[in-house]
Design a protein around this motif. Structure first.
Motif, PDB file in Angstrom:
ATOM      1  N   THR A 159      44.982  43.438  40.274  1.00 59.87           N
ATOM      2  CA  THR A 159      46.289  43.026  40.358  1.00 59.87           C
ATOM      3  C   THR A 159      47.391  43.924  39.449  1.00 59.87           C
ATOM      4  O   THR A 159      47.078  44.021  38.338  1.00 59.87           O
ATOM      5  CB  THR A 159      46.239  41.396  39.824  1.00 59.87           C
ATOM      6  N   HIS A 160      48.750  44.065  40.120  1.00 63.37           N
ATOM      7  CA  HIS A 160      49.860  44.764  39.409  1.00 63.37           C
ATOM      8  C   HIS A 160      50.395  43.249  38.744  1.00 63.37           C
ATOM      9  O   HIS A 160      51.113  42.793  39.598  1.00 63.37           O
ATOM     10  CB  HIS A 160      50.609  45.453  40.292  1.00 63.37           C
ATOM     11  N   LYS A 161      50.331  43.153  37.683  1.00 60.13           N
ATOM     12  CA  LYS A 161      50.893  42.132  36.877  1.00 60.13           C
ATOM     13  C   LYS A 161      52.640  41.771  37.329  1.00 60.13           C
ATOM     14  O   LYS A 161      53.019  40.758  37.755  1.00 60.13           O
ATOM     15  CB  LYS A 161      50.708  41.994  35.544  1.00 60.13           C
ATOM     16  N   PRO A 162      53.221  43.004  37.046  1.00 60.95           N
ATOM     17  CA  PRO A 162      54.804  42.684  37.270  1.00 60.95           C
ATOM     18  C   PRO A 162      54.900  42.410  38.507  1.00 60.95           C
ATOM     19  O   PRO A 162      55.982  41.500  39.008  1.00 60.95           O
ATOM     20  CB  PRO A 162      55.512  43.737  36.845  1.00 60.95           C
ATOM     21  N   SER A 163      54.607  42.921  39.735  1.00 62.85           N
ATOM     22  CA  SER A 163      54.915  42.723  41.046  1.00 62.85           C
ATOM     23  C   SER A 163      54.019  41.677  41.922  1.00 62.85           C
ATOM     24  O   SER A 163      54.600  41.131  42.791  1.00 62.85           O
ATOM     25  CB  SER A 163      54.809  44.018  41.905  1.00 62.85           C
ATOM     26  N   GLY A 164      52.853  41.203  41.365  1.00 61.97           N
ATOM     27  CA  GLY A 164      51.982  40.442  41.922  1.00 61.97           C
ATOM     28  C   GLY A 164      51.144  40.916  42.870  1.00 61.97           C
ATOM     29  O   GLY A 164      50.492  40.229  43.698  1.00 61.97           O
ATOM     30  N   ARG A 165      51.243  42.370  43.080  1.00 65.30           N
ATOM     31  CA  ARG A 165      50.505  42.995  44.367  1.00 65.30           C
ATOM     32  C   ARG A 165      49.018  42.976  43.948  1.00 65.30           C
ATOM     33  O   ARG A 165      48.838  42.937  42.794  1.00 65.30           O
ATOM     34  CB  ARG A 165      51.063  44.313  44.506  1.00 65.30           C
ATOM     35  N   THR A 166      48.242  42.800  45.039  1.00 58.04           N
ATOM     36  CA  THR A 166      46.596  42.909  44.830  1.00 58.04           C
ATOM     37  C   THR A 166      45.922  43.793  45.776  1.00 58.04           C
ATOM     38  O   THR A 166      46.706  43.981  46.874  1.00 58.04           O
ATOM     39  CB  THR A 166      46.280  41.413  44.849  1.00 58.04           C
ATOM     40  N   VAL A 167      44.892  44.276  45.384  1.00 56.46           N
ATOM     41  CA  VAL A 167      43.919  45.000  46.431  1.00 56.46           C
ATOM     42  C   VAL A 167      42.514  44.852  45.954  1.00 56.46           C
ATOM     43  O   VAL A 167      42.427  44.597  44.793  1.00 56.46           O
ATOM     44  CB  VAL A 167      44.529  46.479  46.392  1.00 56.46           C
ATOM     45  N   THR A 168      41.851  44.744  46.816  1.00 55.01           N
ATOM     46  CA  THR A 168      40.210  44.699  46.379  1.00 55.01           C
ATOM     47  C   THR A 168      39.787  46.090  46.405  1.00 55.01           C
ATOM     48  O   THR A 168      40.117  46.908  46.759  1.00 55.01           O
ATOM     49  CB  THR A 168      39.623  43.820  47.716  1.00 55.01           C
ATOM     50  N   TYR A 169      38.560  45.693  45.620  1.00 55.87           N
ATOM     51  CA  TYR A 169      37.852  47.252  45.212  1.00 55.87           C
ATOM     52  C   TYR A 169      37.483  47.792  46.266  1.00 55.87           C
ATOM     53  O   TYR A 169      37.706  49.218  46.449  1.00 55.87           O
ATOM     54  CB  TYR A 169      36.521  46.691  44.561  1.00 55.87           C
ATOM     55  N   GLY A 170      36.954  47.350  47.340  1.00 55.61           N
ATOM     56  CA  GLY A 170      36.676  48.106  48.521  1.00 55.61           C
ATOM     57  C   GLY A 170      37.709  49.113  49.320  1.00 55.61           C
ATOM     58  O   GLY A 170      37.467  50.065  49.641  1.00 55.61           O
ATOM     59  N   LYS A 171      38.940  48.523  49.024  1.00 58.92           N
ATOM     60  CA  LYS A 171      40.205  49.340  49.789  1.00 58.92           C
ATOM     61  C   LYS A 171      40.493  50.640  48.748  1.00 58.92           C
ATOM     62  O   LYS A 171      41.234  51.333  49.211  1.00 58.92           O
ATOM     63  CB  LYS A 171      41.088  48.362  49.772  1.00 58.92           C
ATOM     64  N   VAL A 172      40.189  50.594  47.444  1.00 62.65           N
ATOM     65  CA  VAL A 172      40.596  51.675  46.551  1.00 62.65           C
ATOM     66  C   VAL A 172      39.412  52.531  46.146  1.00 62.65           C
ATOM     67  O   VAL A 172      39.333  53.297  45.491  1.00 62.65           O
ATOM     68  CB  VAL A 172      41.068  51.290  45.486  1.00 62.65           C
TER      69      VAL A 172
END
Length: 724
Positions: A159-172
């Protein structure tokens, strides 16, 4: 029965899957000064410890063997804790020792014994998880073009705390695989653990229940044949002759072959046909001149050692002899402990396939690297052309640790039918006749009390077989076996003697019969705790003092803490009418343990063990639920040994060959076990073996409280407890 391909897919490194769909495989910096190579292109190289697939499945590689003790789940918890992954998506696999050698031992030590699995590898596996988490966060931050410090990870989501964006481990995962691991790794404070330290369910329970797990004895392969063996029943003996023609025409028999100088095997289309033919095979043995050895002759050898002039001194403080000479009262006793069999539910087995270019073995082993070395040596092939695939162990208890005899036999048989997979299965009789037994011993103890009933001097003479002399002679120190003094060390983190006594002398008269000794669950802590804790009880009664209070005056802090915890939980001194209590404490495998047993003895001498309260301080508790199960399981093993465990010798061979004459506890004999975990959190101790040591002495001390009879010779079944 489960059908498997020649090289089990779960042992592979998932190369094809990663090439097709990407993923992350991370090599960790280990304490060997080596860095694992990393892929530089879009397809990450399959590496050492952690694989993250595109669907967020996390595969954690476990180098230590799983034999029911829960190491696989515990190590996975430690990695997952630092990785901050979704525990519900965690699975595991075993790398092979061949791969370990090829990659400069990136996984470190494969040996599993001495309750060392978690306590020796916790640091670097935790660092592995932490490094993986850092790389995943940095990969996500780079994709978002934000500082990594603004991102956090939890449950496989970044999670990018300032923007609230998220991504799962598998995608990165692919992007993370290209990054260098962090140069500095900071591990979590155990007080912040969310997965480690919690009683999570074991990862292998469901597969055990539904039967999908493959033990070594279950393995099936195309074109496989099955062999079983008879080896000379007298250790050191060999085959004089055998008549293969008598059985070669029997149903299903493929071949009858010699196995070294000591054994003969029948190869058939299945185990029953092989076993039936082997039973009919005429074999003449050469006992090597040891056919006149008996239990009585071995006992005489040990008894002589109790008064021998030449000994090895293990622990010495002050002047025990002088203290005893000046004591107001001297108490003396002689105890003994017999040979005991490991008797795992799954007998020894191994499947081998040999060609002039490669030798592979599939087997349950506690030390896959040692087995790999044995396979290479036996086959005559370089290590690079051999490998061992470790399967789930149906019990080990030390039998499958330092000993590779069954794997060597499988290779020798397979070399006589190249290209064909050969599954060698020992019969139960073979398994019990050719064990590496818990060593036999005798012990003379002398304690001196002053006029106030204080222990002023303690002298312990051990006369016993040495495991190291037989198995690892290179580990002897100037001829002495330091392992025989387990739990009797003056100081140290492994097995320190718990009592503050100014004058001590513990020495050892080494006496080595030809019966093979081995590491048996708990090893020397079992008899050493029985000898010392039963004798401390004798001293307490001779001093006219309560056994708990007598100990409290002398115990070191951590020893005292677990004893107090057990005594408080059990309600020491408050047992119901007709129930009698006994206690014991000890230190083994880096952990502090204690137990209070409650028993009754009827007029016919029948013992009923009603309850055992056990306390343990293993330092850190990775999985409290699993610790409770291990403690309870250790009492099954320890109490079975105390009640029934005895192997005797006649004509140079062990007499007990099956469970009809080598009994184990039944369910209705098992007491209620209550476990008190008191982790101090300042060290890493073992779990699977330490509490065995207090099982027998706690019960024996309770039996004395009930009957007034001291039991000094094991097992209990050989003693008469009937009321006079």
């Amino acid at each position: 029965m489960t059908t498997m391909s020649p090289q089990p897919s779960r042992r592979s490194f998932l190369t094809a899957a990663l090439a097709a769909g990407g993923g992350l495989s991370l090599g960790m910096r280990l304490p060997f000064g080596l860095d694992v190579a990393r892929a530089a292109d879009a397809v990450p190289e399959v590496n050492a410890w952690v694989v993250i697939r595109p669907d967020d499945t996390v595969v954690i590689r476990i180098a230590r063997a799983e034999m029911g003790q829960g190491t696989m789940t515990g190590l996975a918890q430690l990695v997952a804790e630092e990785l901050e992954c979704d525990w519900s998506k965690v699975t595991t696999e075993f790398p092979t020792p061949g791969q370990n050698v090829a990659r400069k031992r990136v996984w470190g030590n494969f040996s599993t014994g001495g309750s060392r699995g978690i306590r020796e590898s916790n640091q670097y596996v935790r660092e592995g998880g932490a490094a993986a988490r850092d790389m995943l966060i940095r990969a996500a931050a780079a994709a978002w073009n934000v500082p990594a410090g603004e991102c956090s990870a939890a449950s496989s989501v970044i999670t990018h705390k300032p923007s609230g964006r998220t991504v799962t481990y598998g995608k990165v995962a692919e992007a993370a695989a290209k990054l260098d691991p962090p140069k500095e790794i900071k591990l979590k404070d155990p007080k912040d653990w969310k997965i480690a330290g919690k009683p999570v369910k074991r990862l292998d329970t469901r597969q055990k229940v539904d039967g999908s797990l493959t033990y070594g004895i279950d393995l099936k392969m195309p074109d496989m044949v099955v062999a079983t063996i008879r080896d000379c029943p007298v250790p050191g003996g060999k085959v004089k002759s055998f008549d293969a023609a008598k059985v070669e025409a029997m149903h299903g028999v493929k071949k009858v072959v010699p196995v070294g100088e000591t054994g003969v095997a029948v190869i058939a289309d299945g185990f029953w046909n092989a076993k039936t033919a082997l039973a009919a095979l005429p074999i003449v043995w050469d006992d090597g001149g040891r056919g006149n050895v008996t239990s009585a002759s071995i006992a005489a050898m040990l008894k002589e050692g109790l008064d021998a002039d030449q000994t090895f001194i293990g622990t010495k403080a002050g002047d025990a002899k002088a203290a005893l000479a000046g004591a107001a009262k001297i108490v003396e006793a002689v105890y003994s402990f017999p040979y005991q069999s490991h008797s795992p539910m799954e007998p020894m087995n191994a499947t081998a396939r040999y060609t002039p270019d490669k030798c592979e073995v599939w087997c349950p082993t506690q030390n896959a690297e040692l087995t790999l070395a044995a396979v290479a040596e036996t086959s005559g092939l370089p290590v690079a052309q051999c490998d061992v695939y470790n399967l789930l162990l149906g019990g080990g208890f030390g039998r499958r640790g330092a000993f590779t005899d069954y794997a060597r036999q499988a290779v020798r048989i397979a070399m006589q039918i190249p290209g064909v997979p050969v599954k060698l299965i020992w019969s139960r009789e073979e398994d019990m006749t050719h064990d590496y037994y818990h060593p036999i011993s005798m012990c003379k103890l002398r304690g001196g009390l002053d006029a106030a009933g204080n222990l002023v001097g303690l002298q312990v003479r051990l006369s016993s077989q040495s495991i190291l002399a037989a198995v690892l002679p290179q580990n002897l120190k100037d001829g002495m076996d330091p392992v025989v003094f387990q739990g009797w060390n003056a100081t140290g983190p492994e097995g320190e003697f718990g009592y503050k006594v100014e004058n001590l002398l513990f020495d050892h008269a080494m006496r080595n019969p030809h019966i093979r000794p081995g590491f048996w669950r708990g090893v020397n802590t079992n008899q050493n705790s029985l000898y010392s804790e039963c004798f401390i009880d004798e001293l307490a009664h001779a001093a006219g003092q309560d056994p708990l209070e007598f100990r409290r005056k002398m115990l070191k802090p951590k020893h005292l803490a677990v004893l107090n915890a057990a005594a408080d939980k059990a309600g020491w001194g408050k047992a119901p009418a007709g129930i009698y209590q006994g206690l014991a404490q000890f230190m083994g495998y880096g952990s502090y343990v204690a137990a209070v047993a409650e028993v009754s003895v009827n007029k016919d001498g029948r013992v009923k063990i009603h309850r055992i309260v056990a306390a343990t301080d293993p330092g850190h508790a990775v999985n409290p639920a699993q610790i409770e199960r291990q403690v309870s399981g250790s009492f099954v093993y320890g109490l079975s040994a105390m009640l029934y465990g005895e192997c005797t010798v006649s004509n140079g061979a062990i007499e007990q060959t099956n469970f009809d004459v080598y009994n184990v506890m039944r369910i209705d004999e098992m007491p209620k076990v209550e476990v008190v975990i008191v982790p101090t959190g300042d060290f890493w101790g073992g779990v699977g073996e330490p509490t065995i040591s207090v099982a027998a002495p706690a019960v024996l001390n309770a039996i004395f409280a009930a009957t007034g009879k001291r039991i000094r010779n094991m097992p209990l079944m050989n003693n008469d407890l009937r009321a006079a």
